[in-house]
Design a protein around this motif. Sequence first.
Motif, PDB file in Angstrom:
ATOM      1  N   GLN A 179       0.883  -1.161   0.000  1.00  0.00           N
ATOM      2  CA  GLN A 179       0.000   0.000   0.000  1.00  0.00           C
ATOM      3  C   GLN A 179       0.923   1.213   0.000  1.00  0.00           C
ATOM      4  O   GLN A 179       1.845   1.288   0.826  1.00  0.00           O
ATOM      5  CB  GLN A 179      -0.902   0.034   1.236  1.00  0.00           C
ATOM      6  CG  GLN A 179      -1.927  -1.080   1.294  1.00  0.00           C
ATOM      7  CD  GLN A 179      -3.108  -0.866   0.344  1.00  0.00           C
ATOM      8  OE1 GLN A 179      -3.440   0.266   0.011  1.00  0.00           O
ATOM      9  NE2 GLN A 179      -3.705  -1.965  -0.085  1.00  0.00           N
ATOM     10  N   ILE A 180       0.707   2.124  -0.916  1.00  0.00           N
ATOM     11  CA  ILE A 180       1.521   3.340  -0.987  1.00  0.00           C
ATOM     12  C   ILE A 180       0.568   4.518  -1.039  1.00  0.00           C
ATOM     13  O   ILE A 180      -0.332   4.567  -1.878  1.00  0.00           O
ATOM     14  CB  ILE A 180       2.448   3.342  -2.226  1.00  0.00           C
ATOM     15  CG1 ILE A 180       3.350   2.106  -2.213  1.00  0.00           C
ATOM     16  CG2 ILE A 180       3.283   4.621  -2.272  1.00  0.00           C
ATOM     17  CD1 ILE A 180       4.217   1.941  -3.463  1.00  0.00           C
ATOM     18  N   SER A 181       0.725   5.456  -0.124  1.00  0.00           N
ATOM     19  CA  SER A 181      -0.163   6.606  -0.133  1.00  0.00           C
ATOM     20  C   SER A 181       0.602   7.852   0.262  1.00  0.00           C
ATOM     21  O   SER A 181       1.780   7.805   0.588  1.00  0.00           O
ATOM     22  CB  SER A 181      -1.366   6.382   0.791  1.00  0.00           C
ATOM     23  OG  SER A 181      -0.988   6.384   2.137  1.00  0.00           O
ATOM     24  N   TYR A 223       4.819   3.909   2.681  1.00  0.00           N
ATOM     25  CA  TYR A 223       4.501   2.571   2.195  1.00  0.00           C
ATOM     26  C   TYR A 223       4.248   1.624   3.360  1.00  0.00           C
ATOM     27  O   TYR A 223       4.793   1.801   4.451  1.00  0.00           O
ATOM     28  CB  TYR A 223       5.619   2.015   1.298  1.00  0.00           C
ATOM     29  CG  TYR A 223       6.929   1.749   2.006  1.00  0.00           C
ATOM     30  CD1 TYR A 223       7.945   2.698   2.024  1.00  0.00           C
ATOM     31  CD2 TYR A 223       7.167   0.530   2.658  1.00  0.00           C
ATOM     32  CE1 TYR A 223       9.140   2.456   2.684  1.00  0.00           C
ATOM     33  CE2 TYR A 223       8.366   0.285   3.308  1.00  0.00           C
ATOM     34  CZ  TYR A 223       9.345   1.251   3.317  1.00  0.00           C
ATOM     35  OH  TYR A 223      10.536   1.010   3.973  1.00  0.00           O
TER      36      TYR A 223
END
Lengths: 168, 168, 168
Positions: free
Chosen positions: A96-98, A116
């Motif tokens: 998950q990368i935000s 991440y």
Amino acid sequence: MSATVRSSVSFERLVELRLAVEAFHCDYADVLDRGDIEAWPDFFTDDGVYRVIARDNAEANMPLCLMLCEGKGMLKDRAYAIAHTEMYAPRYVQHQISLTRITGVDGAQIKAEANYAVFETLIDEPTRILQVGRYRDTFRLVNDRLLLADRLCVFDTVVVPNCVVFPV
Amino acid sequence: MSATVRSSVSFERLVELRLAVEAFHCDYADVLDRGDIEAWPDFFTDDGVYRVIARDNAEANMPLCLMLCEGKGMLKDRAYAIAHTEMYAPRYVQHQISLTRITGVDGAQIKAEANYAVFETLIDEPTRILQVGRYRDTFRLVNDRLLLADRLCVFDTVVVPNCVVFPV
Amino acid sequence: MSATVRSSVSFERLVELRLAVEAFHCDYADVLDRGDIEAWPDFFTDDGVYRVIARDNAEANMPLCLMLCEGKGMLKDRAYAIAHTEMYAPRYVQHQISLTRITGVDGAQIKAEANYAVFETLIDEPTRILQVGRYRDTFRLVNDRLLLADRLCVFDTVVVPNCVVFPV
């Protein structure tokens, strides 16, 4: 984005760059999540540097890294080793990368950061958090394509759960 | 996005589609996270297909799914069963969805992928990872609205923690 | 975004606002993830309200909050207390924030929601899920800058793992 960046680059340009960097993250995570490790070095420039470092080391300016590859030769060597010579239990990873943001723009060079989280699943075990951390990236535009000149992965998860097989 | 997609669709159009698909993910996750399960079938076309499949099955081209609904009738039936007839301990679910990318555009049909992580919280228990996986979607534009013609959820979390009550 | 919002604001404007709110989330998370707690009150208006509330309380319209700050004075007091007077084991936190959507626009006031997951890492322990929840925000545009007039953090993780030291 810092006040400095804001003053020198238009908001539109920053958004455009952010969307491009987010698209890069998609491609990068996809390659690793699919386990296509030998495609991973192609995200870097020929002199690209890749480091994975514990946050306490990074904050104390201590150089010791969990992974360190300087230049595409070392990146390819690492990828080959993982694909063909290392022994480890089969596993899936998922990224998950935000919170991607552009922190600097200087000609064809773009600095960016993102958070991440990598989740790891071994056969017959529940999914666990492998590592959470922050990418501190320097991209270079090469033939209209973003490539990593430097990716520093600063991780919070100081206690490594057994081992980190794949790059994050 | 693949080189093929890039060559046939402009970068601006891809960004526009990505932002629209991300807005779809927001609405979809909101409905499930609020527990409004009977609104869930409305995200699909009348002939919409929804499948949740373990990654090892998907990669081996084995058809067995954890959930399978073909057409809106089955989707509504599933939603009704969860809302009114099934017995399970009360729980909250929460979605994180990131790394959305458009992988194909063909007229009113759009293919896209994204990584999801679903966190589950039972009363008096800490929050746990229910499932991490990847949406492989086919959207159709119907009256200017994106609807799912096909959502394949390929999950890494092969060991299901007790049960998966709600769709992911 | 709701049908009401859609009818009164153009899709382009909603996207623009969403990108701006996402940029806000980046700055906000960065400050907390770096542990720069005394910079945190600057994300709020002078009369800004910050509340962290369990989802069951929120859904039952019960007012009890895990954290409650009304106005910048209380926000600064809280930040000062955390930075200088409270005792707690050292820890890192990391945010994932996704699924941002604009739910209302009324002049300089913007309502938005997003899902957050906060991961916590104590020295010598694996990273764990501290809290997952949903931001329900009211932003105000002040001198072209988004500030929080109200942030309600509704969390699923009813069982707090020991304590929540920092704001989420």
